[in-house]
Design a protein around this motif. Structure first.
Motif, mmCIF file in Angstrom:
data_model
loop_
_atom_site.group_PDB
_atom_site.id
_atom_site.type_symbol
_atom_site.label_atom_id
_atom_site.label_comp_id
_atom_site.label_asym_id
_atom_site.label_seq_id
_atom_site.Cartn_x
_atom_site.Cartn_y
_atom_site.Cartn_z
ATOM 1 N N ARG A 90 0.833 -1.207 0.000
ATOM 2 C CA ARG A 90 0.000 0.000 0.000
ATOM 3 C C ARG A 90 0.873 1.266 0.000
ATOM 4 N N ALA A 93 2.570 1.609 -3.441
ATOM 5 C CA ALA A 93 1.620 2.069 -4.459
ATOM 6 C C ALA A 93 1.248 3.537 -4.260
ATOM 7 N N ASP A 97 6.483 6.242 -8.235
ATOM 8 C CA ASP A 97 6.050 6.374 -9.622
ATOM 9 C C ASP A 97 6.329 5.099 -10.414
ATOM 10 N N LEU A 111 -0.651 -4.087 -5.698
ATOM 11 C CA LEU A 111 -0.207 -2.755 -6.139
ATOM 12 C C LEU A 111 -1.283 -2.086 -6.999
ATOM 13 N N SER A 112 -1.913 -2.863 -7.867
ATOM 14 C CA SER A 112 -2.971 -2.296 -8.711
ATOM 15 C C SER A 112 -4.174 -1.879 -7.872
ATOM 16 N N GLN A 114 -4.278 -1.080 -4.814
ATOM 17 C CA GLN A 114 -3.976 -0.056 -3.810
ATOM 18 C C GLN A 114 -3.441 1.244 -4.418
ATOM 19 N N ARG A 115 -3.297 1.299 -5.737
ATOM 20 C CA ARG A 115 -2.831 2.529 -6.363
ATOM 21 C C ARG A 115 -3.911 3.607 -6.208
ATOM 22 N N PRO A 121 -1.585 5.403 -13.464
ATOM 23 C CA PRO A 121 -1.219 4.011 -13.226
ATOM 24 C C PRO A 121 0.255 3.889 -12.830
ATOM 25 N N LEU A 122 0.530 2.961 -11.926
ATOM 26 C CA LEU A 122 1.893 2.729 -11.451
ATOM 27 C C LEU A 122 2.691 2.016 -12.540
ATOM 28 N N ARG A 156 -4.669 -0.681 -12.830
ATOM 29 C CA ARG A 156 -3.934 0.462 -12.285
ATOM 30 C C ARG A 156 -2.422 0.295 -12.397
ATOM 31 N N LEU A 157 -2.003 -0.659 -13.265
ATOM 32 C CA LEU A 157 -0.573 -0.829 -13.547
ATOM 33 C C LEU A 157 -0.309 -0.554 -15.019
#
Ligand SMILES: *Cc1c(COP(=O)(O)O)cnc(C)c1O
Length: 233
Positions: A90, A93, A97, A111-112, A114-115, A121-122, A156-157
């Motif tokens: 968390r 994320a 960057d 990671l996705s 919790q971004r 997107p991370l 979100r990645l």
């Protein structure tokens, strides 16, 4: 200890990159420099920023969070390059960057999920244990295509490519063979994934000691610590 000459060191590293690019027919604009600042104080990062360096790589989450807060500059891009415990995703994320060290579907999913919504997107790279060392982090080369395919739908990645820390090789041609293996794996995944992952282009490989071999084999991110900030002791 004497303060390192960060601006001078950066110039030396940039000149070495330019020379290796000329030698191996690479466009210097395609080779990015990540300044690995782990264990180094904020003052040295400010010195690097004053010399035009805005990408920093950090390995230790708590230390990194303190520096991110102290520097508090939206122009800086923070890259997480350390081991990822899943209870820390968390914070990663939320504050970075880029992440170069994703090696499991579970970590990728977290990671996705919790971004934060207000951030783009991370950008992530999949870490590959390219030399198949028993004790090393990273997904096995044979398992990398399936992991990337599994990650491709995470909203979100932005999946940018592959990262590796090869085993030390006895000579330059041995080093190049390891880096070439990562490049070929990237190319194979690109072919398999077709247009689904348009940003899957990066190769994060090469450190202070093996920079030129990495450039020869297609590195797009060099992760350089010692040559910029001095040795860590
Ligand atoms: C520390 C570190 C580097 C930088 O290594 P140097 O030899 O100091 O250039 C690069 N990549 C990773 C993953 C690191 O942990």
């Amino acid at each position: 200890m004497q303060e390192p000459d960060i601006a001078g060191n950066l110039e030396t590293v940039r000149n070495a990159i330019t020379e290796a690019c000329a030698q191996f027919g690479r466009d210097p604009a395609s080779v990015n420099l990540l300044a690995v600042s782990k264990t180094k104080p904020v003052a040295l990062l400010h010195a690097a920023m004053a010399a035009g360096q805005y990408h920093f790589g950090e390995n230790y989450l708590q230390e990194a969070l303190e520096k991110i807060e102290a520097i508090d500059d939206p122009a800086v891009q923070w890259h997480y390059i350390g081991a990822i415990q899943s209870n820390k995703t968390r914070q990663i994320a939320g504050h970075f960057d880029w992440v170069h060290t994703v090696a499991s579907a579970k970590v990728a999913r977290r990671l996705s999920d919790q971004r934060p919504d207000n951030l783009p997107p991370l950008k992530v790279l999949v870490q590959v244990n390219i030399s198949s060392e028993a004790s090393k982090a990273g997904v096995a080369p044979a398992d990398a295509p399936a992991l990337v395919a599994e990650m491709a739908d995470l909203p979100r990645l932005e999946i940018r490519g592959l990262m590796a820390i090869p085993a030390p090789a006895p000579d330059e041609s041995g080093q190049r063979a390891e880096f070439a293996a990562l490049r070929m794996l990237r190319d194979r995944i690109r072919e398999e994934m077709g247009s689904k992952l348009p940003a899957f282009t990066d190769l994060s490989m090469g450190m202070s000691a093996d920079m030129s071999a990495a450039i020869a084999e297609g590195a797009t991110w060099l992760r350089i610590g010692t040559a910029i900030f001095g040795s860590r002791d």
